[in-house]
Scaffold this motif. Sequence first.
Motif, PDB file in Angstrom:
ATOM      1  N   MET A 147      76.620  17.967  36.473  1.00  0.00           N
ATOM      2  CA  MET A 147      77.699  19.473  36.209  1.00  0.00           C
ATOM      3  C   MET A 147      79.447  18.232  35.929  1.00  0.00           C
ATOM      4  SD  MET A 147      78.370  22.074  38.180  1.00  0.00           S
ATOM      5  CE  MET A 147      78.366  21.130  39.805  1.00  0.00           C
ATOM      6  N   SER A 148      79.921  17.212  36.758  1.00  0.00           N
ATOM      7  CA  SER A 148      80.808  16.631  36.997  1.00  0.00           C
ATOM      8  C   SER A 148      80.924  15.789  36.345  1.00  0.00           C
ATOM      9  CB  SER A 148      80.261  16.124  38.722  1.00  0.00           C
ATOM     10  OG  SER A 148      79.538  16.551  39.514  1.00  0.00           O
ATOM     11  N   LEU A 149      80.334  15.099  35.226  1.00  0.00           N
ATOM     12  CA  LEU A 149      80.725  14.625  33.909  1.00  0.00           C
ATOM     13  C   LEU A 149      80.643  15.316  32.665  1.00  0.00           C
ATOM     14  CD1 LEU A 149      79.813  11.719  32.249  1.00  0.00           C
ATOM     15  CD2 LEU A 149      78.130  13.150  31.759  1.00  0.00           C
ATOM     16  N   THR A 198      84.358   6.490  37.330  1.00  0.00           N
ATOM     17  CA  THR A 198      83.926   8.015  38.355  1.00  0.00           C
ATOM     18  C   THR A 198      82.290   8.197  38.645  1.00  0.00           C
ATOM     19  OG1 THR A 198      85.702   8.778  37.725  1.00  0.00           O
ATOM     20  CG2 THR A 198      84.877  10.359  39.093  1.00  0.00           C
ATOM     21  N   ILE A 199      81.336   8.970  37.597  1.00  0.00           N
ATOM     22  CA  ILE A 199      80.285   9.016  38.163  1.00  0.00           C
ATOM     23  C   ILE A 199      79.681   8.397  38.516  1.00  0.00           C
ATOM     24  CG2 ILE A 199      79.352   8.924  35.899  1.00  0.00           C
ATOM     25  CD1 ILE A 199      79.175  12.394  38.109  1.00  0.00           C
ATOM     26  N   ALA A 200      80.071   6.789  38.339  1.00  0.00           N
ATOM     27  CA  ALA A 200      78.870   5.661  38.963  1.00  0.00           C
ATOM     28  C   ALA A 200      79.395   5.361  40.558  1.00  0.00           C
ATOM     29  CB  ALA A 200      79.713   4.510  37.869  1.00  0.00           C
ATOM     30  N   LEU A 201      80.748   5.851  40.831  1.00  0.00           N
ATOM     31  CA  LEU A 201      81.488   5.688  42.092  1.00  0.00           C
ATOM     32  C   LEU A 201      80.431   6.832  43.170  1.00  0.00           C
ATOM     33  CD1 LEU A 201      84.648   4.897  41.641  1.00  0.00           C
ATOM     34  CD2 LEU A 201      83.225   3.934  42.327  1.00  0.00           C
ATOM     35  N   VAL A 202      80.506   8.416  42.363  1.00  0.00           N
ATOM     36  CA  VAL A 202      79.911   8.823  42.769  1.00  0.00           C
ATOM     37  C   VAL A 202      78.503   9.234  43.719  1.00  0.00           C
ATOM     38  CG1 VAL A 202      79.340  11.613  42.768  1.00  0.00           C
ATOM     39  CG2 VAL A 202      81.871  10.756  42.383  1.00  0.00           C
ATOM     40  N   PHE A 203      77.794   8.819  42.295  1.00  0.00           N
ATOM     41  CA  PHE A 203      76.379   8.034  42.193  1.00  0.00           C
ATOM     42  C   PHE A 203      75.677   6.994  43.359  1.00  0.00           C
ATOM     43  CE2 PHE A 203      72.416   6.431  40.775  1.00  0.00           C
ATOM     44  CZ  PHE A 203      71.785   6.894  40.881  1.00  0.00           C
ATOM     45  N   LEU A 208      74.092   6.335  48.444  1.00  0.00           N
ATOM     46  CA  LEU A 208      73.852   5.149  50.364  1.00  0.00           C
ATOM     47  C   LEU A 208      73.949   6.328  50.804  1.00  0.00           C
ATOM     48  CD1 LEU A 208      74.749   3.088  51.109  1.00  0.00           C
ATOM     49  CD2 LEU A 208      76.684   2.871  51.344  1.00  0.00           C
ATOM     50  N   LEU A 209      74.051   8.011  51.099  1.00  0.00           N
ATOM     51  CA  LEU A 209      74.011   7.783  52.354  1.00  0.00           C
ATOM     52  C   LEU A 209      73.374   9.308  52.216  1.00  0.00           C
ATOM     53  CD1 LEU A 209      77.844   9.789  51.833  1.00  0.00           C
ATOM     54  CD2 LEU A 209      77.071   7.756  53.652  1.00  0.00           C
ATOM     55  N   LEU A 210      72.413   9.664  51.280  1.00  0.00           N
ATOM     56  CA  LEU A 210      71.355  10.655  50.129  1.00  0.00           C
ATOM     57  C   LEU A 210      69.909  10.080  50.368  1.00  0.00           C
ATOM     58  CD1 LEU A 210      73.526  13.764  49.464  1.00  0.00           C
ATOM     59  CD2 LEU A 210      72.905  13.323  51.582  1.00  0.00           C
ATOM     60  N   ASP A 211      69.896   8.782  50.420  1.00  0.00           N
ATOM     61  CA  ASP A 211      69.114   7.877  49.799  1.00  0.00           C
ATOM     62  C   ASP A 211      68.423   9.099  48.849  1.00  0.00           C
ATOM     63  OD1 ASP A 211      66.894   5.444  49.757  1.00  0.00           O
ATOM     64  OD2 ASP A 211      66.415   6.391  51.461  1.00  0.00           O
TER      65      ASP A 211
END
Length: 333
Positions: A147-149, A198-203, A208-211
Amino acid sequence: MKNFMALFMARNREFYRDKGSLSWSILFPLILIFGLSFALSNDRYVYKVGVLGDQAEAGKLLKEVPYLDLVAYQDETLALNRLTRHQLDLLIQTGTTPRYWINTQSKKAWFLEKTLQAVTPGQFARATVKGEEVGYVAWVIPGILSMSLMFSCLYGVGYVIVRYRDNGVLKRYRATPVTALEFLSAQAASRLLISVSTIALVFAGSHLLLDFPVKGSYLLLLLTTMLGALSMIALSLVCAARIDSLEFMNGLLNFISWPMMMLSGLWFSLDETPRLVQQISLAMPLTHVVNAARAIMLDGAGLTDIAPQLLTLTALTVILMAIATRSFRWQKE
C-alpha cells in the motif's frame, strides 16, 4: 465582516464547482463505511470451515454443528494452504466419501473436531496437515508495504506531471527535442528509484524491529516490488496524460487507490467475497503485488510460483505505458 463573508462565499462556490472534490468528499466515507461493514460482518461465527464440493450438501452434513462460517473453495491446494496458516479451522470435502482435514497445531481445530466427531460420528474420513499459525500482523505487513508503494507511485509521478502542465513547464519541454516516451520514461525511472529505495528502508527497519517472517528470496521480493512499482507508475501516468486540474487529479487518484486498498486482499482475505468481487480485484495491480509478496514472505514461494503475478504486472506496465505515451499532451487545452 463584509470582507470575511465575501471570501467565505467565494471559497464555498469554488469548492462546489469543483465536481471532483465534491463528489469524492461524499463518496469516500460511504465507500469506507460499506467496505469495512462488509469485511467485518462475520463476527457472529466462531469457526471458519472451508468446503470443497457442494456447499449446500456441506451445510446439511454440518447442520448440527453451530457457529460455523462455511467458505467455498474450488482449489484444494489453496484451501489446504489456508488451513496450514490457521486461516481455516477445518476443511471438508463433500462427495460419496466425505472427509475433513484439520491442522494438528491448531487449538480451535482440536475443539471443533471433538464437536464434529460427537455430532456426526463415522460420517467423515480424517486427514491432517501441520503448520504454525501466521499472526495477523505478519499476514498484513506485505499488504501495508504494498500500500505504501502504491501511494508513493501514484502520487509521486502523476500529480507532479499535472502540476508541470498547470504551471506551463511541459509547454517549455515541447520546444525541446524530447519525445513524450522519453519524458515519461525518465519520470517513471526516477519515481521507481525513489519508491523502491524508500520501501526498502521501511522494510529493513520494520523487519529489524518486528522480526516478521521472510521465508523466500529477498531478490525475488525486490523483483516483485520493482514490477509492482512500474505498473502503478504507469497507471498514474495514464491518469496524468491529459488532465490539467490538480484538484481533479487528486480526486481521481483517490478514486483509484481506495478501491484497490479495499479489494486487493490487503486488510482481509477475499475468499468469502462474491466471485465478481474477486474477478474485479484481479484487474488491480495492487492485488498481484500483495499476493506475490505474501507468498514469498509467508510461504517461501519461488519464481515459478508467482510467475502469473509477475507476468500480469509486466503486461499491465507495457499496456499502460503505451496508452500514456499515445494520449500524452504537453499543454492545457
